[in-house]
Design a protein around this motif. Structure first.
Motif, mmCIF file in Angstrom:
data_model
loop_
_atom_site.group_PDB
_atom_site.id
_atom_site.type_symbol
_atom_site.label_atom_id
_atom_site.label_comp_id
_atom_site.label_asym_id
_atom_site.label_seq_id
_atom_site.Cartn_x
_atom_site.Cartn_y
_atom_site.Cartn_z
ATOM 1 N N ASP A 108 7.925 -18.876 15.863
ATOM 2 C CA ASP A 108 6.907 -19.015 14.822
ATOM 3 C C ASP A 108 7.414 -20.046 13.825
ATOM 4 O OD1 ASP A 108 8.863 -17.691 13.316
ATOM 5 O OD2 ASP A 108 7.786 -15.781 13.296
ATOM 6 N N ASP A 109 6.703 -20.220 12.728
ATOM 7 C CA ASP A 109 7.090 -21.242 11.757
ATOM 8 C C ASP A 109 8.481 -20.988 11.181
ATOM 9 O OD1 ASP A 109 4.701 -22.520 12.150
ATOM 10 O OD2 ASP A 109 3.716 -21.698 10.368
ATOM 11 N N ARG A 110 8.826 -19.736 10.960
ATOM 12 C CA ARG A 110 10.138 -19.409 10.406
ATOM 13 C C ARG A 110 11.242 -19.763 11.400
ATOM 14 N NH1 ARG A 110 12.659 -16.080 6.598
ATOM 15 N NH2 ARG A 110 14.879 -16.575 6.757
ATOM 16 N N ARG A 134 7.464 -27.818 20.026
ATOM 17 C CA ARG A 134 6.230 -28.229 19.344
ATOM 18 C C ARG A 134 5.198 -28.760 20.346
ATOM 19 N NH1 ARG A 134 9.986 -30.473 14.991
ATOM 20 N NH2 ARG A 134 9.675 -29.103 13.204
#
Length: 400
Positions: A108-110, A134
């Motif tokens: 995830d983004d974290r 990505r």
């Protein structure tokens, strides 16, 4: 409804992307491929479906995004693309997880931010790994992206094995500690060695020697790493193809003072112009052993330095583990070089180790013992399969 049992494994490196599509229901490879020399005019993609019919095409592939899109096109042509309902996950090899990641994680983004923060520890690898994550996420937005870290297996080391004896505040401020590498290989091979011995992993102590162009050793007690030869970076430890391995750290300031070398020049020396290459001019062990057979003195010295370092680590890890059930060779050199295996174990008979010449020279390719029946410590060759290990970890994570 079609059950999702397939995992696409991506190893997105600094200038290449390797991939394998594996069906975990039968642990079958459905396709393999590589895009190499990304960004160069000579870039090419080689794609091989399970039924053969290898396909190859040239670039240009300007960057990792273009390379992965080309790989996706090849997979789609086989009906196994990124949008397949049978795709359960995309598993990504990530070289450095620091002390942040101790196992596989759904991205995830974290997670992406944490991997980015670790780039200074693996500047040649983590950026390419991130590009792969990505791009794959954009190509398959509904499929979990799973990061599997080379360092994760080594996070079980006790603090006294992971710590360097330098000022604690400085070490903690800059993340200076032993992280290790090749963890997916050490995890897979130690578990397969236990199976070869007919015992559960938690009942077995093994020393794994991962010998490729990069080399590392690991002491594994009951399925958990308790020590490993690579350190904060993959430079420490064994002699490698182009890396020095262990060296007096005072060599670095000494070269700066006496040879006027910059930190980058010393880094280049130790990582790219040392090891077997620095000792004899060849970093391919096949060529080194061929030259040894022809009486080449420089090659003989290189092989002796290489195997002497290995014996030191074997002896040290026998002391760390106390009881050793097997010493196992894996990766390109470990699996294929009988002369290296024989020279490494030579002289260790008082420690219960020996190599049977006929078993060692056998053309057999699978997991096997190369020690004689009387040896009290087994010596084995176990082919590694990092892609299957990554696929297994990713699939287990998303299917639970």
């Amino acid at each position: 409804m079609t059950e999702a049992t397939r995992v696409l494994v991506l190893n997105s490196g600094s200038s290449s992307v390797k991939y394998q599509l594996i069906d975990m229901a039968g642990r079958r490879r459905l396709a393999t491929g590589i895009v190499e020399r990304i960004g160069e005019r000579s870039a090419r993609l080689v794609h091989t479906p399970a039924d053969g019919g290898r396909r190859e095409r040239g670039g240009p592939f300007a960057d990792h995004r273009a390379a992965l899109r080309a790989a996706a096109e090849e997979l789609a042509a086989d009906g196994t693309g990124f949008d397949s309902p049978e795709l359960a996950a995309v598993g990504h090899r990530v070289v450095h997880g620091g002390d942040v990641f101790s196992g596989p994680v759904v991205v995830d983004d974290r997670v992406i931010a944490d991997i980015e923060a670790l780039v200074p520890l693996a500047p040649l690898h983590n950026p390419g790994n991130l590009e792969g994550i990505r791009t794959a996420a954009a190509l398959s937005p509904g499929v979990p992206q799973v990061a599997v870290f080379d360092t994760a297996f080594h996070t079980t080391m006790p603090e006294y094995a992971a710590r360097y004896a330098i000022d604690v505040r400085t070490a903690d401020a800059h993340g200076i500690r032993r992280y290790g590498a090749h963890g997916t290989s050490h995890a897979y091979v130690s578990r397969r060695t236990a199976a070869l011995l007919g015992r559960a992993p938690e009942d077995v102590n093994v020393i794994v020697l991962h010998l490729g162009n990069g080399c590392s050793a690991a002491a594994v007690r009951g399925g958990r790493c308790v020590d490993t030869s690579m350190g904060m970076t993959p430079l420490e430890g064994l002699v490698m193809g182009t890396r020095s391995g262990d060296i007096d750290p005072a060599v670095v300031p000494y070269l700066a003072r006496t040879a006027g070398m910059s930190p980058d020049e010393v880094d280049e020396l130790l990582n790219r112009r040392s090891g077997l290459l620095g000792l004899c001019g060849d970093n391919d062990m096949r060529e080194v052993t061929r030259r040894v057979d022809e009486g080449d003195g420089a090659a003989r010295l290189a092989l002796d330095v290489y195997t002497h370092r290995l014996r030191k680590y074997i002896g040290g890890y026998m002391a760390v583990l106390g009881r050793v059930d097997a010493v196992v060779f894996t990766a390109g050199v470990g699996e294929n070089s009988a002369p290296v295996r024989a020279a490494t174990i030579a002289g260790l008979e008082p420690l219960g180790l020996a190599v049977d010449p006929d078993r060692n020279a056998s053309a057999e390719r699978g997991p096997r013992f190369i020690s004689p029946q009387y040896a009290s410590v087994a010596v084995a060759v176990v082919p590694t399969d990092e892609e299957l290990e990554i696929a297994g970890q990713a699939y287990d994570l998303v299917s639970t």
